[in-house]
Scaffold this active site. Structure first.
Site, mmCIF file in Angstrom:
data_model
loop_
_atom_site.group_PDB
_atom_site.id
_atom_site.type_symbol
_atom_site.label_atom_id
_atom_site.label_comp_id
_atom_site.label_asym_id
_atom_site.label_seq_id
_atom_site.Cartn_x
_atom_site.Cartn_y
_atom_site.Cartn_z
ATOM 1 N N GLN A 117 0.851 -1.181 0.000
ATOM 2 C CA GLN A 117 0.000 0.000 0.000
ATOM 3 C C GLN A 117 0.886 1.230 0.000
ATOM 4 O OE1 GLN A 117 -2.496 0.681 3.441
ATOM 5 N NE2 GLN A 117 -3.654 2.275 2.384
ATOM 6 N N GLY A 118 0.926 1.883 -1.132
ATOM 7 C CA GLY A 118 1.688 3.128 -1.210
ATOM 8 C C GLY A 118 0.783 4.277 -0.827
ATOM 9 N N ALA A 119 1.307 5.502 -1.012
ATOM 10 C CA ALA A 119 0.483 6.664 -0.704
ATOM 11 C C ALA A 119 -0.622 6.796 -1.736
ATOM 12 C CB ALA A 119 1.344 7.916 -0.703
ATOM 13 N N GLU A 120 -0.381 6.279 -2.921
ATOM 14 C CA GLU A 120 -1.294 6.538 -4.005
ATOM 15 C C GLU A 120 -2.062 5.311 -4.472
ATOM 16 O OE1 GLU A 120 -0.308 9.020 -7.834
ATOM 17 O OE2 GLU A 120 0.053 9.854 -5.866
ATOM 18 N N LYS A 167 -2.691 -2.742 -10.149
ATOM 19 C CA LYS A 167 -2.374 -1.515 -9.444
ATOM 20 C C LYS A 167 -3.634 -0.661 -9.425
ATOM 21 C CE LYS A 167 1.290 1.865 -9.229
ATOM 22 N NZ LYS A 167 2.448 2.468 -9.832
ATOM 23 N N ASP A 209 11.403 8.042 -9.555
ATOM 24 C CA ASP A 209 11.443 7.491 -8.195
ATOM 25 C C ASP A 209 12.358 6.265 -8.190
ATOM 26 O OD1 ASP A 209 10.884 7.077 -5.531
ATOM 27 O OD2 ASP A 209 8.981 6.062 -5.893
#
Lengths: 352, 272
Positions: free
Chosen positions: B30-33, B51, B164
């Protein structure tokens, strides 16, 4: 221990007295006074005029604050003042007052970083132990987290601060500066309902507001009421875009940017607490958006009200006293002030 | 057909149509986005990556849709461009920009971060990697670094900046399994896990640009990530840069620019 704090980095002069009874007890606010310099609509505050304002008010406010706190001069342990960052002339006028008091009463001086003052006050008021801090005001926009004795900056604005963006937009629309432009924009935004497209500039954990401001100013020129009806800016459904709609759109866009970078920082450091400090932190819509984000991350948001959010003397007294207790004081010859003073330059000796 | 559950308190009821999923979704990250799931494509034995960018409740719905759509399409376009121009990235299997989902090819293997950690765990020491070890028993790890540099160079060469670059966003496609099936040749590498193809993943912040400045910043981000996750591996990282410089025309100019970027850092002293 009791400290007197003097703050005057922008258009507010704040004087406060705080007491730290013992290490395990919460600090007690003895007095917290503030006076704001307001420029007429369409204008910002100039350093020169702001400094005159501070010089005019500083003695009156100190006298009143000490009287209200009910303490004797002998009880005060140190005099804390804002060393920076901020506007040069107002900073200098307040630093001068602090030096004078220090010599007059023979008390040690402590120069305080304004940003650290905000963070420490926010932590003390909300009891957030180790939050990601969003510091948003007229001059600063930073996402900060504590690590190894420093408040480290994870993300920040690449150009102007968010408060500066809102203030200048308010000037374009001739929105009054009293009590402060952001408040008036917020009240107007509550009546807005149409979202107008504006640039959205998030780069990693950094943000940029200058493009949004330029776009908002261009849009503002298109809603001028003196324009013929067919030339006025309209929504897709043909409704005329109002001042309120533009305020609403600006808020929705720039606050979403802030919440996004805060969320990124939280994901990065693995924290679930957010603390919002600084003048813009008193905006209810921003607090609400932050709350929705934090809820989805099973965390919580901490915010303070305008007494502690907006620049005040208490936060300088509080952060200064924390530093004073670690044995740090500022010698008279070092009691300068500086316009540039980054949050991560301060050694935080009072935290684990 | 399956709905994508989000770990938050509110469950979305979004339906992912066949053939994109036929088995349960397993949350990987779980990323920020975005939420990253493992699921299957076409057959229950073909794994794939899902995703999903859930709507952000704090954002105005119109703004949210605009951003999700733009970012998802940008990511997919970059991936397709990489694929077309011969850069090894996961293939795009399908997407719905308005609903916020993107299905990608599954890449078997670990990331560079865990691969280097494994190398250290098996006795590798960054400090003992002198220039002389390049042809010795540590040949593989140097070769591994060169492969990373070449892969990043290839992406930059076609006009894409990742945005990134970290050691977690570089995958090493496993080839180990095949090697073990055959009898080991005398020249077989000592650490087979170091020899897989380098696959770049997570193009969520990628941009299409040919500016040396952007490329240099990309390298700087990787350098910082490397230093943070693998302390002591500075000399190894030099090999990444060396290989990068040789990997395409213009690589050397970017390395020159990188020196400026390093001096500047990301944080300049700014007005309060």
């Amino acid at each position: 221990m009791i400290a007197l704090g003097l703050e005057g980095s922008a258009n507010k002069i704040g004087i406060g007295l705080i007491s730290h009874p013992s290490p395990d007890k919460p600090p007690i606010v003895l007095s917290n006074l503030r006076h704001t310099y307001n420029s007429p609509p369409g204008e910002g505050f100039l350093p020169k005029d702001t400094a005159i304002h501070h010089r005019t008010w500083v003695v009156r406010l100190i006298k009143q604050a000490v009287r209200q706190a009910g303490v004797k001069i002998e009880d005060i342990d140190c005099i804390c003042y804002t060393k920076g960052p901020g506007m040069g002339a107002p900073l200098q006028s307040v630093a001068l007052a602090a030096r004078t008091l220090s010599l007059l009463w023979n008390k040690p001086l402590v120069g305080v970083n304004h940003c650290v003052g905000h963070i420490e006050m926010g932590r003390a008021i909300t009891h957030a132990s180790n939050p990601v801090v969003l510091y948003v005001s007229g001059g600063n926009t930073q996402v900060i987290a504590y690590s190894a004795q420093r408040y480290r900056i994870f993300g920040e604005t690449l150009d102007i601060a968010i408060g500066n963006c809102i203030d200048r937009f308010a000037r374009t629309l001739m929105i009054p500066n009293d009590p402060f432009p952001g408040y008036n924009v917020e009240q107007l935004a509550k009546k807005g309902k149409n979202l107008v497209d504006m640039p959205y500039a998030v780069k990693g954990m950094d943000v940029s507001f200058s493009g949004v401001l330029a776009a908002a100013d261009l849009l503002a020129a298109q809603i001028d009421e003196s324009l013929p009806l067919e030339k006025r800016l309209k929504t897709e459904d043909g409704e005329i875009v109002t001042k309120a709609d533009l305020c609403f759109s600006l808020q929705e866009t720039i606050y979403a940017m802030l919440v996004e970078i805060t969320e990124r920082a939280m994901a990065h450091v693995g924290s679930t607490q957010v603390l919002v400090v600084g003048g813009v932190g008193s905006n209810e819509r921003l607090q609400q958006m932050m709350g929705l984000m934090a809820r989805d991350r099973r965390g919580s948001v901490f915010a303070t009200d305008e007494r502690f959010c907006i620049d005040n003397g208490i936060m300088i007294a509080h952060a200064g006293l924390l530093e004073f207790k670690t044995g740090v004081t500022t010698k008279l010859e070092d009691s300068t002030c500086t316009q540039r003073f980054r949050t991560d330059e301060v050694f935080v000796g009072w935290r684990d | 057909m399956a709905s994508i559950p989000t770990p938050g308190p509110e469950y979305t009821t979004h339906i992912l149509p066949a053939p994109f999923t036929s088995s349960p979704l397993t949350l990987l990250a779980q990323g920020a986005e975005a939420l990253v799931y493992r699921t299957t494509f076409l057959t229950p034995n073909t794994p794939c990556i899902l995703k999903y960018r859930p709507p952000k409740p704090y954002r105005h719905p119109i703004l949210d849709k605009r951003l999700t759509r733009a970012r998802l399409l940008a990511e997919a376009r970059v991936l397709v461009k990489c694929r077309r121009d011969g850069v090894k990235v996961p293939a795009v299997l399908g997407l719905d920009a308005d609903q916020g989902w993107l299905v990608l090819e599954w890449v078997e293997g670990g990331n560079v971060r865990s691969t280097l950690d494994r190398w250290v765990k098996e006795g590798g020491q960054f400090e003992k990697l002198g220039e002389s070890s390049k042809d010795g028993e540590n040949k593989d790890v140097w070769e591994f670094m060169r492969a990373i540099g070449t892969s990043v160079g290839k992406v930059h060469d076609i006009g894409v900046c990742h945005g990134d670059l970290t050691t977690s966003n570089l995958m090493v496609k496993t080839t180990e399994g095949h090697g073990q099936a055959q009898p080991q040749k005398p020249s077989a590498p000592a650490q087979p896990y170091l020899t897989g193809d380098i696959i770049l993943i997570d193009f969520g912040l990628a941009t299409q640009t040919v500016q040396d400045e952007d490329r240099a910043v990309d390298l700087y981000v990787l350098e910082r990530a490397f230093a943070a996750t693998h302390p002591g591996a500075e000399s190894l990282f030099q090999e990444v840069l060396r290989a990068y410089g040789e990997s395409y025309r213009g690589g050397r100019a970017v390395l020159k620019k990188l020196e400026d970027v390093r001096l500047r850092g990301r944080k300049r002293s700014m007005l309060g």
